[in-house]
Design a protein around this motif. Sequence first.
Motif, PDB file in Angstrom:
ATOM      1  N   ILE A   5       0.887  -1.169   0.000  1.00  0.00           N
ATOM      2  CA  ILE A   5       0.000   0.000   0.000  1.00  0.00           C
ATOM      3  C   ILE A   5       0.923   1.216   0.000  1.00  0.00           C
ATOM      4  CG2 ILE A   5      -1.745   1.307   1.269  1.00  0.00           C
ATOM      5  CD1 ILE A   5      -2.443  -1.461   2.628  1.00  0.00           C
ATOM      6  N   PHE A   6       0.891   1.974  -1.079  1.00  0.00           N
ATOM      7  CA  PHE A   6       1.738   3.150  -1.209  1.00  0.00           C
ATOM      8  C   PHE A   6       0.948   4.399  -0.826  1.00  0.00           C
ATOM      9  CE2 PHE A   6       3.577   0.214  -4.352  1.00  0.00           C
ATOM     10  CZ  PHE A   6       4.903   0.218  -3.937  1.00  0.00           C
ATOM     11  N   LEU A   7       1.521   5.224   0.028  1.00  0.00           N
ATOM     12  CA  LEU A   7       0.930   6.508   0.363  1.00  0.00           C
ATOM     13  C   LEU A   7       1.676   7.581  -0.414  1.00  0.00           C
ATOM     14  CD1 LEU A   7       0.543   6.137   4.236  1.00  0.00           C
ATOM     15  CD2 LEU A   7      -1.074   5.506   2.430  1.00  0.00           C
ATOM     16  N   VAL A   8       0.938   8.342  -1.216  1.00  0.00           N
ATOM     17  CA  VAL A   8       1.523   9.433  -1.984  1.00  0.00           C
ATOM     18  C   VAL A   8       0.849  10.732  -1.583  1.00  0.00           C
ATOM     19  CG1 VAL A   8       2.097   7.930  -3.948  1.00  0.00           C
ATOM     20  CG2 VAL A   8      -0.058   9.227  -3.972  1.00  0.00           C
ATOM     21  N   GLY A   9       1.514  11.830  -1.889  1.00  0.00           N
ATOM     22  CA  GLY A   9       0.969  13.146  -1.593  1.00  0.00           C
ATOM     23  C   GLY A   9       2.121  14.103  -1.341  1.00  0.00           C
ATOM     24  N   PRO A  10       1.809  15.380  -1.243  1.00  0.00           N
ATOM     25  CA  PRO A  10       2.864  16.369  -1.049  1.00  0.00           C
ATOM     26  C   PRO A  10       3.464  16.295   0.353  1.00  0.00           C
ATOM     27  CG  PRO A  10       0.710  17.400  -0.902  1.00  0.00           C
ATOM     28  CD  PRO A  10       0.477  15.979  -1.318  1.00  0.00           C
ATOM     29  N   MET A  11       4.637  16.922   0.501  1.00  0.00           N
ATOM     30  CA  MET A  11       5.250  16.973   1.826  1.00  0.00           C
ATOM     31  C   MET A  11       4.299  17.678   2.780  1.00  0.00           C
ATOM     32  SD  MET A  11       8.272  19.713   1.100  1.00  0.00           S
ATOM     33  CE  MET A  11       8.444  19.721  -0.672  1.00  0.00           C
ATOM     34  N   GLY A  12       4.129  17.087   3.953  1.00  0.00           N
ATOM     35  CA  GLY A  12       3.219  17.651   4.936  1.00  0.00           C
ATOM     36  C   GLY A  12       1.834  17.036   4.911  1.00  0.00           C
ATOM     37  N   THR A  78       5.845   7.248   0.673  1.00  0.00           N
ATOM     38  CA  THR A  78       6.773   7.659  -0.379  1.00  0.00           C
ATOM     39  C   THR A  78       7.142   9.124  -0.211  1.00  0.00           C
ATOM     40  OG1 THR A  78       5.008   8.310  -1.905  1.00  0.00           O
ATOM     41  CG2 THR A  78       5.761   6.008  -2.003  1.00  0.00           C
ATOM     42  N   GLY A  79       8.217   9.520  -0.865  1.00  0.00           N
ATOM     43  CA  GLY A  79       8.577  10.930  -0.892  1.00  0.00           C
ATOM     44  C   GLY A  79       7.567  11.693  -1.727  1.00  0.00           C
ATOM     45  N   GLY A  80       7.380  12.959  -1.410  1.00  0.00           N
ATOM     46  CA  GLY A  80       6.372  13.770  -2.093  1.00  0.00           C
ATOM     47  C   GLY A  80       6.559  13.882  -3.590  1.00  0.00           C
ATOM     48  N   LEU A 101      -2.923  10.943  -0.129  1.00  0.00           N
ATOM     49  CA  LEU A 101      -3.287  11.738   1.048  1.00  0.00           C
ATOM     50  C   LEU A 101      -3.261  13.201   0.623  1.00  0.00           C
ATOM     51  CD1 LEU A 101      -1.240   9.936   3.849  1.00  0.00           C
ATOM     52  CD2 LEU A 101      -3.633   9.594   3.203  1.00  0.00           C
ATOM     53  N   ARG A 102      -4.427  13.779   0.531  1.00  0.00           N
ATOM     54  CA  ARG A 102      -4.559  15.141   0.030  1.00  0.00           C
ATOM     55  C   ARG A 102      -4.769  16.104   1.193  1.00  0.00           C
ATOM     56  NH1 ARG A 102      -8.935  15.531  -4.470  1.00  0.00           N
ATOM     57  NH2 ARG A 102     -10.259  14.998  -2.703  1.00  0.00           N
ATOM     58  N   ALA A 103      -4.127  17.268   1.108  1.00  0.00           N
ATOM     59  CA  ALA A 103      -4.274  18.307   2.130  1.00  0.00           C
ATOM     60  C   ALA A 103      -4.264  19.666   1.443  1.00  0.00           C
ATOM     61  CB  ALA A 103      -3.139  18.217   3.148  1.00  0.00           C
ATOM     62  N   GLU A 132       3.435  25.974  -5.959  1.00  0.00           N
ATOM     63  CA  GLU A 132       4.020  25.565  -7.237  1.00  0.00           C
ATOM     64  C   GLU A 132       4.126  24.036  -7.325  1.00  0.00           C
ATOM     65  OE1 GLU A 132       8.520  25.646  -8.994  1.00  0.00           O
ATOM     66  OE2 GLU A 132       7.818  27.495  -8.026  1.00  0.00           O
ATOM     67  N   ILE A 133       4.578  23.407  -6.251  1.00  0.00           N
ATOM     68  CA  ILE A 133       4.716  21.947  -6.219  1.00  0.00           C
ATOM     69  C   ILE A 133       3.349  21.286  -6.399  1.00  0.00           C
ATOM     70  CG2 ILE A 133       5.205  19.999  -4.662  1.00  0.00           C
ATOM     71  CD1 ILE A 133       7.592  21.708  -3.591  1.00  0.00           C
ATOM     72  N   LEU A 134       2.345  21.794  -5.710  1.00  0.00           N
ATOM     73  CA  LEU A 134       0.993  21.232  -5.850  1.00  0.00           C
ATOM     74  C   LEU A 134       0.493  21.352  -7.280  1.00  0.00           C
ATOM     75  CD1 LEU A 134      -0.883  22.338  -2.606  1.00  0.00           C
ATOM     76  CD2 LEU A 134      -0.308  20.013  -3.319  1.00  0.00           C
ATOM     77  N   LEU A 135       0.709  22.488  -7.890  1.00  0.00           N
ATOM     78  CA  LEU A 135       0.275  22.684  -9.275  1.00  0.00           C
ATOM     79  C   LEU A 135       0.976  21.702 -10.211  1.00  0.00           C
ATOM     80  CD1 LEU A 135       0.110  26.594  -9.509  1.00  0.00           C
ATOM     81  CD2 LEU A 135      -1.807  24.983  -9.627  1.00  0.00           C
ATOM     82  N   GLN A 136       2.250  21.451  -9.963  1.00  0.00           N
ATOM     83  CA  GLN A 136       3.018  20.532 -10.805  1.00  0.00           C
ATOM     84  C   GLN A 136       2.612  19.074 -10.595  1.00  0.00           C
ATOM     85  OE1 GLN A 136       6.992  21.381  -9.484  1.00  0.00           O
ATOM     86  NE2 GLN A 136       7.308  23.030 -10.966  1.00  0.00           N
TER      87      GLN A 136
END
Length: 173
Positions: A5-12, A78-80, A101-103, A132-136
């Motif tokens: 089970i992989f968890l992905v999402g931005p840092m934080g 995983t890393g963001g 995981l969305r925030a 910027e990271i979220l948009l990308q």
Amino acid sequence: MTQPIFLVGPMGAGKSTIGKLLATQLGLPFADSDKVLEDRTGADIPWIFDVEGEDGFRRRESEVLKDLCTGEPQVIATGGGIVVLPENRALLKAHGFVVYLRASLDQLVERTAKNNNRPLLQVADPKGKLREILLQREAFYSEVADLVCDTDDCTPKQAAALVSDRLLATVSG
């Protein structure tokens, strides 16, 4: 579960914190791809970024992901930026169940404000960089996700329970 089970999402977003709790709830081992990378190299992520740049870090991150894909069923934070490379997105989709995981931007800013171990946020405007990271990456997170869970307004324990409930409903449904 018979696959990772992989968890992905931005840092934080809470991947590491929620991942540990989720693994406990599901009775599975937990791995953090960033920690695995640091253990293998004997260097922390900021040092790798300084010496090898983001491209060097992403290359190493991909190698770790390949190895984690062939392992036992486990919860993997995983890393963001793991979704940036197309080959990583293909690996995630082919070898595991992916939870995004969305925030919100405000939550991400608040959660990352006191952590100096995030090389991409060592800039004059961390909130702008996070935006910027979220948009990308938003489309990439959504592309690989089998399940999307919002973590705003949740404690880590509540978020892990939400993911666990939705995961088990999805797998058994």
